[in-house]
Design an enzyme around this catalytic site. Sequence first.
Site, PDB file in Angstrom:
ATOM      1  N   LYS A  90       1.160   4.298  -2.888  1.00 43.61           N
ATOM      2  CA  LYS A  90       0.886   5.711  -2.654  1.00 43.61           C
ATOM      3  C   LYS A  90       2.099   6.589  -2.971  1.00 43.61           C
ATOM      4  O   LYS A  90       1.942   7.747  -3.364  1.00 43.61           O
ATOM      5  CB  LYS A  90       0.406   5.925  -1.219  1.00 43.61           C
ATOM      6  CG  LYS A  90      -0.981   5.341  -0.962  1.00 43.61           C
ATOM      7  CD  LYS A  90      -2.009   5.918  -1.937  1.00 43.61           C
ATOM      8  CE  LYS A  90      -3.405   5.395  -1.683  1.00 43.61           C
ATOM      9  NZ  LYS A  90      -4.409   5.992  -2.603  1.00 43.61           N
ATOM     10  N   TYR A  94       0.835  -1.204   0.000  1.00 47.62           N
ATOM     11  CA  TYR A  94       0.000   0.000   0.000  1.00 47.62           C
ATOM     12  C   TYR A  94       0.868   1.252   0.000  1.00 47.62           C
ATOM     13  O   TYR A  94       0.648   2.173  -0.795  1.00 47.62           O
ATOM     14  CB  TYR A  94      -0.918  -0.003   1.220  1.00 47.62           C
ATOM     15  CG  TYR A  94      -1.696   1.276   1.401  1.00 47.62           C
ATOM     16  CD1 TYR A  94      -2.783   1.572   0.577  1.00 47.62           C
ATOM     17  CD2 TYR A  94      -1.348   2.188   2.394  1.00 47.62           C
ATOM     18  CE1 TYR A  94      -3.501   2.748   0.741  1.00 47.62           C
ATOM     19  CE2 TYR A  94      -2.063   3.366   2.563  1.00 47.62           C
ATOM     20  CZ  TYR A  94      -3.134   3.643   1.736  1.00 47.62           C
ATOM     21  OH  TYR A  94      -3.837   4.812   1.894  1.00 47.62           O
TER      22      TYR A  94
END
Length: 241
Positions: free
Chosen positions: A156, A152
């Site tokens: 990002k 994750y």
Amino acid sequence: MQKVALVTGAGQGIGKAIALRLVKDGFAVAIADYNDATATAVAAEINQAGGRAVAIKVDVSRRDQVFAAVEQARKALGGFNVIVNNAGIAPSTPIESITEEIVDRVYNINVKGVIWGMQAAVEAFKKEGHGGKIVNACSQAGHVGNPELAVYSSSKFAVRGLTQTAARDLAPLGITVNGFCPGIVKTPMWAEIDRQCRKRRANRWATARLNLPNASPLAACRSLKTSPPACRSSPARIPTI
């Protein structure tokens, strides 16, 4: 003429809060979400309160579906001015547990979904004959890696880079591109992360407290300048809240 925005992942959490804020600011909003039921519920809530919204089911990992969703919003609401690429997932992934399937799923939604959203928005802006605004959901995890969220966090970081690059690429077209970076927010996604981690590493997180979803629209709608004067520049601001 009423301005039109599409928000992905708007069936709950931060996406819903952003959509409600945009309606408050006078926008007609397309509630785009993979979960058709939650999208329909949010759209109904807005319409019953006197706003204007449509629900659109979309899998942001599918380029064709994203383009179709934007076109549906443009035709149904009579224009297109803003896209908020908010949809994302955050499975708990300690380094030793990362699989090819997890990487593909996270990047297909979190990274490709943003790319497809930006491309679809550019096409819609051109059809409308004007510039527009693109807002991408980054994260504090896109600035500092967080434990057990390696995939994750890296996705990002990618969104942050895409946002800064797209701002420069699209500025000549009168299109501004910005990002907003929420911290730990009390949403269904964070509840799932918390469930997976069982709070065993809570003391390692950079941010200990949970923010509420209604804090994020201020970053997405104010700090990112969705008002008309912002058309003069594309600063790719990435505020952290």
